[in-house]
Design a protein around this motif. Structure first.
Motif, PDB file in Angstrom:
ATOM      1  N   VAL A 211      42.778  27.986  75.177  1.00 43.48           N
ATOM      2  CA  VAL A 211      42.720  26.750  75.966  1.00 43.48           C
ATOM      3  C   VAL A 211      41.743  25.780  75.336  1.00 43.48           C
ATOM      4  O   VAL A 211      42.009  24.595  75.180  1.00 43.48           O
ATOM      5  N   ARG A 212      40.576  26.334  74.948  1.00 47.58           N
ATOM      6  CA  ARG A 212      39.543  25.467  74.395  1.00 47.58           C
ATOM      7  C   ARG A 212      40.024  24.776  73.121  1.00 47.58           C
ATOM      8  O   ARG A 212      39.803  23.587  72.910  1.00 47.58           O
TER       9      ARG A 212
ATOM     10  N   LEU B 273      40.473  10.668  70.553  1.00 47.63           N
ATOM     11  CA  LEU B 273      39.343   9.946  69.985  1.00 47.63           C
ATOM     12  C   LEU B 273      39.723   9.215  68.705  1.00 47.63           C
ATOM     13  O   LEU B 273      39.345   8.066  68.484  1.00 47.63           O
TER      14      LEU B 273
ATOM     15  N   LEU C 247      44.286  30.137  85.105  1.00 41.93           N
ATOM     16  CA  LEU C 247      44.192  30.845  83.830  1.00 41.93           C
ATOM     17  C   LEU C 247      42.807  31.438  83.639  1.00 41.93           C
ATOM     18  O   LEU C 247      42.644  32.533  83.094  1.00 41.93           O
ATOM     19  N   LEU C 248      41.799  30.690  84.091  1.00 44.12           N
ATOM     20  CA  LEU C 248      40.425  31.136  83.887  1.00 44.12           C
ATOM     21  C   LEU C 248      40.000  32.202  84.898  1.00 44.12           C
ATOM     22  O   LEU C 248      39.108  32.987  84.633  1.00 44.12           O
TER      23      LEU C 248
ATOM     24  N   MET D 228      42.349  34.127  75.863  1.00 48.82           N
ATOM     25  CA  MET D 228      42.963  33.026  76.630  1.00 48.82           C
ATOM     26  C   MET D 228      42.075  31.774  76.640  1.00 48.82           C
ATOM     27  O   MET D 228      42.506  30.667  76.390  1.00 48.82           O
ATOM     28  N   LEU D 229      40.757  32.030  76.915  1.00 48.27           N
ATOM     29  CA  LEU D 229      39.844  30.893  76.987  1.00 48.27           C
ATOM     30  C   LEU D 229      39.748  30.164  75.662  1.00 48.27           C
ATOM     31  O   LEU D 229      39.778  28.934  75.588  1.00 48.27           O
TER      32      LEU D 229
ATOM     33  N   LEU E  67      35.863  13.391  78.043  1.00 60.19           N
ATOM     34  CA  LEU E  67      35.502  14.264  76.926  1.00 60.19           C
ATOM     35  C   LEU E  67      34.011  14.178  76.630  1.00 60.19           C
ATOM     36  O   LEU E  67      33.329  15.191  76.430  1.00 60.19           O
TER      37      LEU E  67
ATOM     38  N   ALA F  12      41.558  16.252  72.364  1.00 59.78           N
ATOM     39  CA  ALA F  12      40.410  15.350  72.320  1.00 59.78           C
ATOM     40  C   ALA F  12      40.324  14.646  70.984  1.00 59.78           C
ATOM     41  O   ALA F  12      40.073  13.437  70.911  1.00 59.78           O
TER      42      ALA F  12
ATOM     43  N   ARG G  36      31.051  30.979  79.932  1.00 60.61           N
ATOM     44  CA  ARG G  36      32.443  31.268  80.270  1.00 60.61           C
ATOM     45  C   ARG G  36      32.628  31.381  81.780  1.00 60.61           C
ATOM     46  O   ARG G  36      33.576  30.867  82.353  1.00 60.61           O
TER      47      ARG G  36
END
Lengths: 309, 518
Positions: free
Chosen positions: B5-6, B17, A298-299, B1-2, A106, B13, A225
């Motif tokens: 996911v993000r 953490l 997916l991307l 979609m992105l 991360l 995360a 992106r």
């Protein structure tokens, strides 16, 4: 998408099977562990009894068959060294390695995106050259050397951090993570920078700018992106490397993870624990591969379409 | 979609953490312990078990012996004399009989009183059982059977099958456990009578002991002791320097300073064991030539940082049987070359490749020592190839049955005689059928058998003569050095290591530098 997933599962499972079988056979080629577990003066009868008790007197294919039969019943055997169930030892150690790998990646991804974008925004600027030099250096430093230097500099000389161990606050994480982080971070900065340089000079970026999009929107909304796909692929591979290769960090810093357990199992010829540890690690890597491929698909629709039904 | 996911990645995360900000998985109690009230010891490796009958293993014994469990008596490392522990007196009442008076008022950690029945049970369990205890193999003969006779709560008589003048010394390796202990399986966390009891063992992280407040002897200064392990010697040294640990075992010379360590003779001796069954090592001239080709002073002074003495026998001064008249062979490469040439002229295949097998991490700079030996033997005219091995692979060469079809082998060994009597060395390393010996002679075997039955000065003289005979007529060993260990010690504690420290680190002997009891 399901077809894609099925193909990926099949292709990723094959190496998993070979790894598990390979470790089983290679471990036995290192010899019978009888000398490690019996007294110096053990008689031939006692040695034979030990071998028979643990099946080491059987042909390797018979041993393998028995092992696979046990695994199907979720019986992973007992540690020769500690007499504890191998599965219990492995499942106890594994979360510590996963934690370390997850936190490391991360931080690596977040930092690499930030620095890679900054460097790519003005190619060949001073910031770009400095970040390129430092990231290449980071990607080249041996982790063992870096860990020992970290202990001496930040633990002993400056007294900012503990030398090792797992007790205390967040400070115990710093040196292990820094050691694990340095190589993936260096590699990812290079990858993000390269992808962003290409994306920022691509026609669609120019179109976006000509339409009046803000620079922030151009960089993070359009270019990043499209730069994500190669970075994600590399980050996935690096994560797999972390799960598989935390041995140095765990050994030096006394981190109770699966890397240290594997090394101890190899040195002690503790076959049941070694096999269970390799199996769990292989399954984790198998799952990580699937997740990475799914994210990739997916991307990028081209990836999905490239897989024949 | 992105963005979806993000956001999921970010959520995961955050959880990781937050969850990991302080606590490492499977380490609920941490590992360092608080300075002051806890004596903090860092070991090179985690003990595989704390089973008392495995206490002759260094990694187990250093935690267990006289800390968690205790034997009837123990050997004073400085004087070599036996001193009372759970037995207050002992005497030989017949050639095959020893009587022991046991200490009264002693209790195990579980509250059960210690009696002669427990002592008889413990000896029977360690020596006569099928548990295959290491202490049995190391200390007692293969066929030794002891018969115990309880003569009251504090009286025990032990009968041997043949006269054994050093039975009390052998029994100093047998730790006492309550008679409720399993006789069919080794225990991982034992109950004993020692000054400390096991409080917790976090596998992979630490072992914590708490002071036994009912201990019969002197009260230890520290209420708690905690062991952690770090494989890298630099880290162990750094922990002492940094004040994270009070004691650290086996430092490397390059990490040691006057402020963080103390050197001590650790009873270990390094040597090359030459396989006298294989040419060219089956020729005594070649074996003697190897002895003369080795530059012991150079190895000790340069590679071992002066922390050793050139050796002429397998035991150091202080062990019964040590022969002070024996001197390390002088470095004489020219004489070595002459002997090799002489052997070659008689048809000995001196150019046959000899494999020098050494164990990784056996002692600091072991690989460099092997390289120096290879070079020096090559200078004498021999063809030597190094093979570094881990412990398990090294044991294949060290113990009978030896591997076959591997050619002539020179094995770099390190022998530690912690029992203090040459019998424990000669039975293993010099007898022609010894578990760690490749060959010998009937004459030497007979001398060893005779010496075993002697006591006092006669025993000393007999074993001293055996070591001289080994060098003269067998030459299976080319001795290198009597070693010294380096113990890391912080300024916050006082402790004087002795030759047994590497195998039994008595926590009760450690005192805080400032103040006494805690």
């Amino acid at each position: 998408m399901l077809t894609f997933l099925r193909k990926r599962v099949v292709s990723s499972a094959i190496p998993l099977v070979f790894v598990v079988l390979g470790v089983f056979c290679l471990a036995r080629l290192t010899g019978n562990p009888v000398n490690l577990y019996l007294p110096l003066s053990a008689t031939a009868e006692q040695r034979a009894a030990f071998s028979a008790e643990h099946g080491f007197d059987q042909p390797i294919l018979v041993q393998l068959w028995d092992y696979l039969g046990q695994v199907i019943q979720l019986d992973f055997g007992t540690s020769l060294r500690t007499d504890q169930p191998a599965a219990e030892m492995v499942l106890t150690a594994f979360p510590a390695t996963l934690q370390l790998a997850a936190v490391t990646m991360l931080i690596a991804v977040a930092g690499a995106v930030l620095i890679g974008c900054l460097a790519a925004y003005r190619p060949n600027s001073l910031a770009d050259r400095v970040s390129s030099f430092l990231s290449m250096t980071a990607a080249s430093i041996p982790d063992f050397w870096f860990a020992i230097m970290g202990v001496l500099v930040f633990g002993v000389s400056l007294e900012w951090l503990p030398t090792s161990g797992v007790s205390g606050g967040p400070e115990v994480w710093v040196l292990p993570i820094a050691t694990l982080l340095i190589r993936p971070f260096g590699v990812l900065v290079q990858v993000v920078r390269g992808a962003m340089v290409a994306a920022l000079s691509a026609p669609y970026t120019k179109v976006a700018r000509s339409k009046g999009a803000s620079e922030k929107r151009v960089v993070f909304g359009h270019a990043l992106r499209n730069a994500t796909t190669p970075a994600l692929t590399v980050a996935g591979d690096l994560t797999i490397g972390l799960v598989n290769g935390a041995v140095v960090v765990e050994t030096i810093f006394g981190w109770p993870g699966i890397g240290k357990l594997m090394i101890d199992s190899i040195l002690q010829r503790d076959f049941a624990v070694l096999q269970a540890a390799v199996l769990l690690t292989a399954i984790t890597i198998f799952l990580l591969n699937i997740v990475i491929d799914l994210c990739y698909a997916l991307l990028d629709a081209r990836v999905r379409q490239a897989v024949p039904a | 979609m992105l963005s979806s996911v993000r956001s999921r990645v970010l959520a995961v995360a955050a959880v990781v953490l937050c969850g990991s900000s302080c606590t490492v998985a499977n380490s609920p109690a941490g590992d360092a312990g608080a300075a002051g009230s806890t004596l903090r010891v860092v070991l090179a490796q985690e003990p595989p078990t704390l089973e008392p009958c495995e206490a002759s293993l260094t990694s187990t014994g250093v935690v267990v012996r006289s800390n968690i469990s205790e034997p009837l008596l123990e050997r004073d490392a400085a004087s070599g004399e036996l001193r009372p522990l759970l037995a207050t007196a002992w005497r030989q009442t017949a050639p095959t009989t020893w009587a022991f008076d046991l200490r009264g008022g002693v209790t195990f950690h579980n509250g059960q009183p210690f009696t002669a029945q427990d002592a008889a049970f413990s000896i029977d369990r360690a020596v006569n059982s099928d548990l295959q205890c290491n202490v049995d193999g190391y200390v007692f003969d293969d066929d030794e059977r002891l018969r115990m006779e309880v003569t009251g709560d504090t009286g025990l008589t032990v009968h041997t099958t043949k006269p054994d003048p050093i039975l009390p010394l052998r029994l100093s390796f047998v730790e006492m456990v309550p008679r409720t202990t399993s006789t069919t399986a080794k225990v991982r966390e034992p109950v004993g009578t020692g000054p400390y009891a096991i409080e917790s063992w976090e596998t992979g992280v630490s072992i914590t002991l708490r002071r036994n407040e009912r201990y019969w002897g002197e009260r230890p200064a520290f209420p708690q002791a905690r062991y952690v392990w770090r494989a890298e010697p630099s880290v162990r040294a750094a922990m002492i320097t940094r004040g994270e640990a009070d004691l650290a075992t086996t430092l490397n010379p390059e990490d040691a300073t006057e402020e963080n360590s103390v050197a001590y003779p650790n009873n270990e001796t390094t040597a090359l064991r030459l396989d006298g069954r294989e040419a060219p090592l089956d020729d005594i001239r070649v074996r003697r030539a190897i002895g003369m080709a080795v530059d012991r002073e150079g190895i000790v002074g340069t590679l071992l940082a002066g922390l050793a003495e050139p050796a002429a026998q397998l035991v150091p001064d202080g062990v019964v049987g040590f022969n002070p008249a024996l001197k390390a062979a002088p470095y004489d490469p020219e004489a070595a070359r002459a002997l090799i040439r002489e052997a070659a002229a008689d048809g000995v295949p001196v150019d046959r490749r000899i494999t020098l097998v050494a164990r990784n991490t056996q002692f600091p700079r072991v690989a460099e020592t092997a390289e120096a030996l290879q070079y020096q033997l090559a200078q004498a005219g021999l063809n030597v190839q190094i093979q570094m091995a881990d412990t398990a692979a090294h044991l294949e060469y060290q113990l009978r049955p030896f591997p076959t079809d591997v050619g002539p082998v020179a094995l770099l060994i390190m022998h530690g005689n912690q029992a203090g009597d040459a019998a424990f060395t000669t039975s293993q390393y010099l007898r022609s059928d010894g578990p760690q010996s490749t060959f010998g002679t009937p004459e030497l075997d007979a001398r060893i058998d005779q010496a075993d039955e002697l006591a006092g000065p006669a025993r000393q003289d007999a074993f001293a003569a055996i070591f001289a005979d080994q060098n003269q007529s067998v030459a299976q060993y080319v001795h290198l050095a009597h070693m010294r260990g380096l113990l890391g010690i912080s300024r916050s504690v006082r402790y004087q290591p002795d030759s047994a420290t590497g195998d039994e680190l008595h926590l009760a002997a450690v005192r805080p530098s400032a103040g006494e009891a805690r």
